[in-house]
Design a protein around this motif. Structure first.
Motif, PDB file in Angstrom:
ATOM      1  N   GLY A  12       4.445  64.765 -51.288  1.00  0.00           N
ATOM      2  CA  GLY A  12       4.686  63.969 -52.484  1.00  0.00           C
ATOM      3  C   GLY A  12       4.531  62.491 -52.247  1.00  0.00           C
ATOM      4  O   GLY A  12       4.229  62.015 -51.173  1.00  0.00           O
ATOM      5  N   GLY A  13       4.751  61.717 -53.303  1.00  0.00           N
ATOM      6  CA  GLY A  13       4.703  60.269 -53.186  1.00  0.00           C
ATOM      7  C   GLY A  13       3.331  59.744 -53.546  1.00  0.00           C
ATOM      8  O   GLY A  13       2.317  60.302 -53.199  1.00  0.00           O
ATOM      9  N   THR A  14       3.298  58.639 -54.300  1.00  0.00           N
ATOM     10  CA  THR A  14       2.047  57.981 -54.628  1.00  0.00           C
ATOM     11  C   THR A  14       2.211  56.503 -54.373  1.00  0.00           C
ATOM     12  O   THR A  14       3.306  56.003 -54.160  1.00  0.00           O
ATOM     13  CB  THR A  14       1.678  58.189 -56.121  1.00  0.00           C
ATOM     14  OG1 THR A  14       2.745  57.673 -56.934  1.00  0.00           O
ATOM     15  CG2 THR A  14       1.475  59.658 -56.433  1.00  0.00           C
ATOM     16  N   THR A  15       1.104  55.811 -54.392  1.00  0.00           N
ATOM     17  CA  THR A  15       1.155  54.373 -54.179  1.00  0.00           C
ATOM     18  C   THR A  15       0.275  53.689 -55.196  1.00  0.00           C
ATOM     19  O   THR A  15      -0.761  54.211 -55.577  1.00  0.00           O
ATOM     20  CB  THR A  15       0.695  54.008 -52.762  1.00  0.00           C
ATOM     21  OG1 THR A  15       0.768  52.585 -52.610  1.00  0.00           O
ATOM     22  CG2 THR A  15      -0.728  54.431 -52.492  1.00  0.00           C
ATOM     23  N   GLN A  16       0.680  52.541 -55.634  1.00  0.00           N
ATOM     24  CA  GLN A  16      -0.114  51.742 -56.554  1.00  0.00           C
ATOM     25  C   GLN A  16      -0.642  50.547 -55.778  1.00  0.00           C
ATOM     26  O   GLN A  16       0.127  49.733 -55.285  1.00  0.00           O
ATOM     27  CB  GLN A  16       0.741  51.254 -57.740  1.00  0.00           C
ATOM     28  CG  GLN A  16      -0.029  50.381 -58.731  1.00  0.00           C
ATOM     29  CD  GLN A  16      -1.140  51.143 -59.415  1.00  0.00           C
ATOM     30  OE1 GLN A  16      -0.929  52.267 -59.837  1.00  0.00           O
ATOM     31  NE2 GLN A  16      -2.303  50.547 -59.543  1.00  0.00           N
ATOM     32  N   ARG A  60       3.245  58.423 -47.076  1.00  0.00           N
ATOM     33  CA  ARG A  60       3.258  58.538 -48.543  1.00  0.00           C
ATOM     34  C   ARG A  60       2.096  57.760 -49.158  1.00  0.00           C
ATOM     35  O   ARG A  60       1.452  58.226 -50.110  1.00  0.00           O
ATOM     36  CB  ARG A  60       4.597  58.054 -49.093  1.00  0.00           C
ATOM     37  CG  ARG A  60       5.751  59.030 -48.861  1.00  0.00           C
ATOM     38  CD  ARG A  60       6.952  58.658 -49.715  1.00  0.00           C
ATOM     39  NE  ARG A  60       7.530  57.400 -49.293  1.00  0.00           N
ATOM     40  CZ  ARG A  60       8.509  57.276 -48.407  1.00  0.00           C
ATOM     41  NH1 ARG A  60       8.999  58.356 -47.817  1.00  0.00           N
ATOM     42  NH2 ARG A  60       9.003  56.098 -48.089  1.00  0.00           N
ATOM     43  N   GLN A  61       1.829  56.577 -48.626  1.00  0.00           N
ATOM     44  CA  GLN A  61       0.718  55.776 -49.146  1.00  0.00           C
ATOM     45  C   GLN A  61      -0.624  56.469 -48.904  1.00  0.00           C
ATOM     46  O   GLN A  61      -1.492  56.485 -49.787  1.00  0.00           O
ATOM     47  CB  GLN A  61       0.734  54.395 -48.491  1.00  0.00           C
ATOM     48  CG  GLN A  61       1.899  53.523 -48.913  1.00  0.00           C
ATOM     49  CD  GLN A  61       2.070  52.305 -48.019  1.00  0.00           C
ATOM     50  OE1 GLN A  61       1.233  52.034 -47.149  1.00  0.00           O
ATOM     51  NE2 GLN A  61       3.151  51.571 -48.210  1.00  0.00           N
ATOM     52  N   GLN A  79      -1.163  59.730 -48.556  1.00  0.00           N
ATOM     53  CA  GLN A  79      -1.278  60.885 -49.439  1.00  0.00           C
ATOM     54  C   GLN A  79      -1.584  60.449 -50.869  1.00  0.00           C
ATOM     55  O   GLN A  79      -2.374  61.085 -51.566  1.00  0.00           O
ATOM     56  CB  GLN A  79      -0.002  61.716 -49.398  1.00  0.00           C
ATOM     57  CG  GLN A  79       0.156  62.488 -48.093  1.00  0.00           C
ATOM     58  CD  GLN A  79       1.262  63.529 -48.175  1.00  0.00           C
ATOM     59  OE1 GLN A  79       2.355  63.238 -48.644  1.00  0.00           O
ATOM     60  NE2 GLN A  79       0.985  64.734 -47.715  1.00  0.00           N
ATOM     61  N   GLY A  80      -0.962  59.354 -51.313  1.00  0.00           N
ATOM     62  CA  GLY A  80      -1.243  58.841 -52.640  1.00  0.00           C
ATOM     63  C   GLY A  80      -2.672  58.363 -52.789  1.00  0.00           C
ATOM     64  O   GLY A  80      -3.212  58.342 -53.897  1.00  0.00           O
ATOM     65  N   ALA A  81      -3.296  57.996 -51.665  1.00  0.00           N
ATOM     66  CA  ALA A  81      -4.683  57.535 -51.691  1.00  0.00           C
ATOM     67  C   ALA A  81      -5.675  58.682 -51.555  1.00  0.00           C
ATOM     68  O   ALA A  81      -6.889  58.452 -51.493  1.00  0.00           O
ATOM     69  CB  ALA A  81      -4.908  56.523 -50.569  1.00  0.00           C
TER      70      ALA A  81
END
Length: 368
Positions: free
Chosen positions: A57-61, A172-173, A175-177
């Motif tokens: 899980g986890g996303t990054t903007q 997390r970053q 995986q979000g990418a």
């Protein structure tokens, strides 16, 4: 089943276990047998790697301005998106995080990478992120932990990233990418050599790669084009003073740029038992970017840096003994990086092996 679960299942089915726990390297005739340190690798010994498992899980903007002029065009069929050279295959791009301390040298398998990013870390040192597509060497390393800048650098390539772990926030970053993560929990991919820890872990890329999901970058991550040569200023020597103890120099030999560290030849090994060879690339691209703290420190209390590689900034492209200055532009994490020259015209990178130097925007890079 997730892509990472598929990778782990493949590796488990095809694991190569060649002996009991050992750091020894047994050479029989011309066959090298690398003895693993057991079925279940331990946690990373990197001082800033607090976990060696993929974080769910986890996303990054991604931060940074939206910059006109970037492109999301798909890569041209039959062209290697890492080098601009002819290529036929299904991928994926495999990125491997490599240490670059003196104890880590000579590297194994680095010269086979189509594209390499180099970026500063704490302590006045740098690390490499080597990207492979056209050639998969049997052994690559030494492998170390993922770093905060990796998510932004790697997102356009949609790669599988192999490391020895990383901070949970970094995972997390990544995986979000959209980056798949492979580490010491992913099976018997790593071999240990007789080098001091933590620079003794090497990736068996030939074993690992067949289990990775086939895909190519969805965008043109870097702008390659088959051009006759760069116009610009003569530049047969490039000097990058990363720190008081680390100066990288690239010297053009009439064919490619050879690397020197602190005025000493930088040599690499194509295979474990080969003689050291000079490390050289066809093009060196120096990308200036704002440096800032990643928000955590290493075991010695030093700030871990990261870089803003989304936005825009100065760029120097060195090829064929010439240099062209321009600007890099990138609007969002999912976009590729566009280059323009001083007049605002598109700037393309000649095909070939490329090394991208990520440097602080105020660093005094010299060339002559």
């Amino acid at each position: 089943m997730s892509r990472i679960d598929t990778i782990r299942e493949f590796v488990t089915r095809n694991r190569v276990a060649v002996g009991a726990a050992s750091l020894a390297v047994v050479v029989v005739a011309t066959v090298i047998v690398l003895v693993t340190a057991g079925d279940e690798p331990g946690p990373s010994t990197d001082p800033v790697a607090t976990t060696s498992t993929a974080v769910a899980g986890g996303t990054t903007q991604a931060a940074g301005p939206t910059v006109p002029g970037t492109t999301s065009a798909p890569p041209v069929s039959g062209v290697n998106p890492l080098s601009g050279q002819p290529f036929e295959g299904s991928g994926p791009v495999v990125a491997v995080k490599l240490d670059n301390t003196p104890d880590a040298r000579p590297h194994i398998g680095l010269a086979a990478a189509d594209l390499v990013f180099e970026a500063p870390v704490e302590g006045g040192l740098t690390r490499f992120t080597a990207l492979y597509l056209s050639e998969l060497p049997a052994l690559v390393g030494p492998v170390r932990s993922a770093r905060p800048v990796d998510a932004d650098l790697l997102a356009p390539f949609a790669p599988v990233l192999v490391s020895t772990g990383g901070q949970q926030s970094v995972y997390r970053q990544l995986q979000g990418a959209g980056v798949d993560l492979v580490d010491q929990t992913s099976g018997d991919l790593f071999q240990t050599l007789e080098r001091p820890a933590p620079v003794n872990l090497f990736l068996s890329l030939e074993i690992a790669a067949p289990g990775f999901p086939p895909r190519l970058p969805p965008v043109e991550a870097l702008p390659f084009a088959d051009v006759p040569g760069l116009e610009g200023t003569a530049a047969e020597t490039v000097i990058i003073p990363f720190s008081a103890t680390s100066t990288v120099e690239w010297r053009y030999d009439g064919t490619s740029y050879q690397r020197f560290d602190n005025d000493q030849p930088f040599q690499v090994l194509p295979t474990f038992d080969a003689a050291p060879e000079p490390y050289a690339v066809d093009t060196v691209l120096v990308q200036f970017a704002a440096q800032r703290s990643a928000g955590y420190t290493d075991s010695a209390g030093a700030d871990v840096p990261t870089f803003d590689v989304i936005g825009f900034g100065r760029v120097l492209v060195f090829h064929g003994g010439r240099m062209v200055e321009g600007e890099w532009r990138r609007g969002a994490q999912e976009d590729g990086t566009a280059l323009v020259d001083a007049a605002g015209n598109p700037l393309r990178i000649p095909p070939g092996r490329l090394l991208v130097e990520i440097v602080p925007r105020n660093l005094a890079v010299e060339f002559r």
